[in-house]
Design a protein around this motif. Structure first.
Motif, PDB file in Angstrom:
ATOM      1  N   LYS A  40      40.036  26.982  59.395  1.00 19.04           N
ATOM      2  CA  LYS A  40      38.787  26.886  58.642  1.00 19.04           C
ATOM      3  C   LYS A  40      37.645  27.551  59.408  1.00 19.04           C
ATOM      4  N   THR A  41      37.595  27.342  60.717  1.00 19.62           N
ATOM      5  CA  THR A  41      36.543  27.950  61.535  1.00 19.62           C
ATOM      6  C   THR A  41      36.621  29.464  61.483  1.00 19.62           C
ATOM      7  N   VAL A  42      37.825  30.009  61.589  1.00 21.62           N
ATOM      8  CA  VAL A  42      38.009  31.459  61.568  1.00 21.62           C
ATOM      9  C   VAL A  42      37.571  32.040  60.222  1.00 21.62           C
ATOM     10  N   LEU A  43      38.011  31.431  59.136  1.00 18.95           N
ATOM     11  CA  LEU A  43      37.681  31.959  57.812  1.00 18.95           C
ATOM     12  C   LEU A  43      36.197  31.820  57.500  1.00 18.95           C
ATOM     13  N   GLU A  44      35.597  30.730  57.944  1.00 20.84           N
ATOM     14  CA  GLU A  44      34.152  30.549  57.727  1.00 20.84           C
ATOM     15  C   GLU A  44      33.339  31.603  58.473  1.00 20.84           C
ATOM     16  N   ASN A  45      33.933  32.185  59.528  1.00 21.80           N
ATOM     17  CA  ASN A  45      33.284  33.273  60.262  1.00 21.80           C
ATOM     18  C   ASN A  45      33.706  34.647  59.744  1.00 21.80           C
ATOM     19  N   LYS A  46      34.409  34.649  58.590  1.00 24.95           N
ATOM     20  CA  LYS A  46      34.795  35.885  57.902  1.00 24.95           C
ATOM     21  C   LYS A  46      35.682  36.787  58.763  1.00 24.95           C
ATOM     22  N   VAL A  47      36.715  36.178  59.342  1.00 17.50           N
ATOM     23  CA  VAL A  47      37.665  36.901  60.185  1.00 17.50           C
ATOM     24  C   VAL A  47      39.077  36.678  59.640  1.00 17.50           C
ATOM     25  N   MET A  54      45.086  42.669  53.725  1.00 17.80           N
ATOM     26  CA  MET A  54      45.497  41.608  52.814  1.00 17.80           C
ATOM     27  C   MET A  54      44.298  40.867  52.246  1.00 17.80           C
ATOM     28  N   LYS A  55      44.531  40.222  51.114  1.00 19.73           N
ATOM     29  CA  LYS A  55      43.541  39.318  50.521  1.00 19.73           C
ATOM     30  C   LYS A  55      44.283  38.048  50.106  1.00 19.73           C
ATOM     31  N   ALA A 101      40.273  31.504  51.765  1.00 22.95           N
ATOM     32  CA  ALA A 101      40.617  32.902  52.015  1.00 22.95           C
ATOM     33  C   ALA A 101      40.335  33.766  50.793  1.00 22.95           C
ATOM     34  N   GLU A 102      40.699  33.275  49.612  1.00 21.58           N
ATOM     35  CA  GLU A 102      40.467  34.033  48.386  1.00 21.58           C
ATOM     36  C   GLU A 102      38.977  34.179  48.102  1.00 21.58           C
ATOM     37  N   ALA A 103      38.230  33.105  48.338  1.00 22.40           N
ATOM     38  CA  ALA A 103      36.793  33.147  48.112  1.00 22.40           C
ATOM     39  C   ALA A 103      36.104  34.122  49.066  1.00 22.40           C
ATOM     40  N   GLN A 104      36.599  34.203  50.297  1.00 17.18           N
ATOM     41  CA  GLN A 104      36.004  35.074  51.312  1.00 17.18           C
ATOM     42  C   GLN A 104      36.574  36.493  51.267  1.00 17.18           C
ATOM     43  N   GLY A 105      37.651  36.703  50.505  1.00 15.55           N
ATOM     44  CA  GLY A 105      38.283  38.018  50.452  1.00 15.55           C
ATOM     45  C   GLY A 105      38.958  38.400  51.753  1.00 15.55           C
TER      46      GLY A 105
END
Length: 253
Positions: A73-80, A240-241, A101-105
């Protein structure tokens, strides 16, 4: 595994290690800790702080089932983008990660096993199940592994199930004199977990038929065996997305 990943990335001419997270060795250069020359990358404990202060394309996580969900969650919230080799992620946690992940692309690759040979073993087992539906899985790992059965065994069983009708194997009146001796049951097939020092990661898929057996086995003799799959995943996840589960999805026919 983390140490092996650091070495593997260091060997790739087009990749750069920009951070190292560990609860131990805080402030030490990661290079000498893994047998390399000093890299200038210091070990830190705060993942969120590192991601905010460093230009990162992909994070590779080989932590544990008790921390991986928070890390993801921390990684995805930082858009990585994210490559995960930790098993034991709960289904509801995986669903939440998919949504983020889908929301952040962003791309997320989760693999229970990064060894190319193990992926082929799973593919071969799935094919064999079409013709030999009686099957049991034996997975063997080092005695410090926390979850059982392994993610590889579960993934193998799921792939087999796609080619096998659900039915109960063995004698209808079979019983256990010692509870659990027949292993865990998954859709009518049995999975057995062995934990011993000296092992790394091994799996046998044994099929039985009229007058014959077929055994498909894979052995990882050291942790270097996982690195080609890790490097492949790092390269692929950039394009990937969403979430992909299983290295086999990156290997074309």
């Amino acid at each position: 595994m983390g140490r092996e990943v650091v070495v593997a990335i260091h060997k790739e001419p087009d990749m750069e290690l920009v951070g190292a997270i560990d609860i131990r060795n805080n402030g030490f250069d990661i290079g000498p800790l893994v047998g390399l020359e000093p890299t200038g990358v210091l070990v830190v404990r705060n993942l969120n702080k590192l991601l905010q202060e460093t230009d990162v394309d992909v994070v590779v996580d080989f932590t544990g089932p008790d921390t991986v969900y928070k890390n993801m969650k921390t990684v995805l919230e930082n858009k990585v983008n994210l490559v995960v080799g930790t098993t034991g992620i709960l289904p509801e946690q995986l669903e939440e990660i998919k949504k983020i992940a889908e929301a952040q692309g962003l791309g997320v690759l989760i693999a229970p096993n990064f060894a190319i040979g193990a992926v082929l073993m799973m593919k071969f087992a799935a094919q064999a199940a079409r013709y030999l539906p009686h099957v049991e899985i034996i997975e063997l790992h080092h005695d410090q592994k926390l979850d059982a059965p392994s993610g590889t065994a579960l993934k193998t069983a799921e792939l087999i199930q796609q080619n096998r009708a659900v039915f109960r194997q063995g004698h209808i009146n079979e019983y256990e004199k010692i509870s659990g001796v027949r292993g865990g049951e998954f859709e009518g097939m049995r999975i057995h977990s062995i934990r011993l020092p000296g092992l790394i990661a091994h799996q046998e898929v044994i099929f039985g038929g009229l007058g014959q057996t077929l055994t498909i086995r894979h052995d990882s003799l050291n942790r270097e065996s996982f690195m080609p799959g890790v490097i492949l995943s790092i390269r692929k996840v950039m394009d990937m997305k969403g979430v992909i589960y299983g290295l086999e999805n990156l290997i074309t026919e």
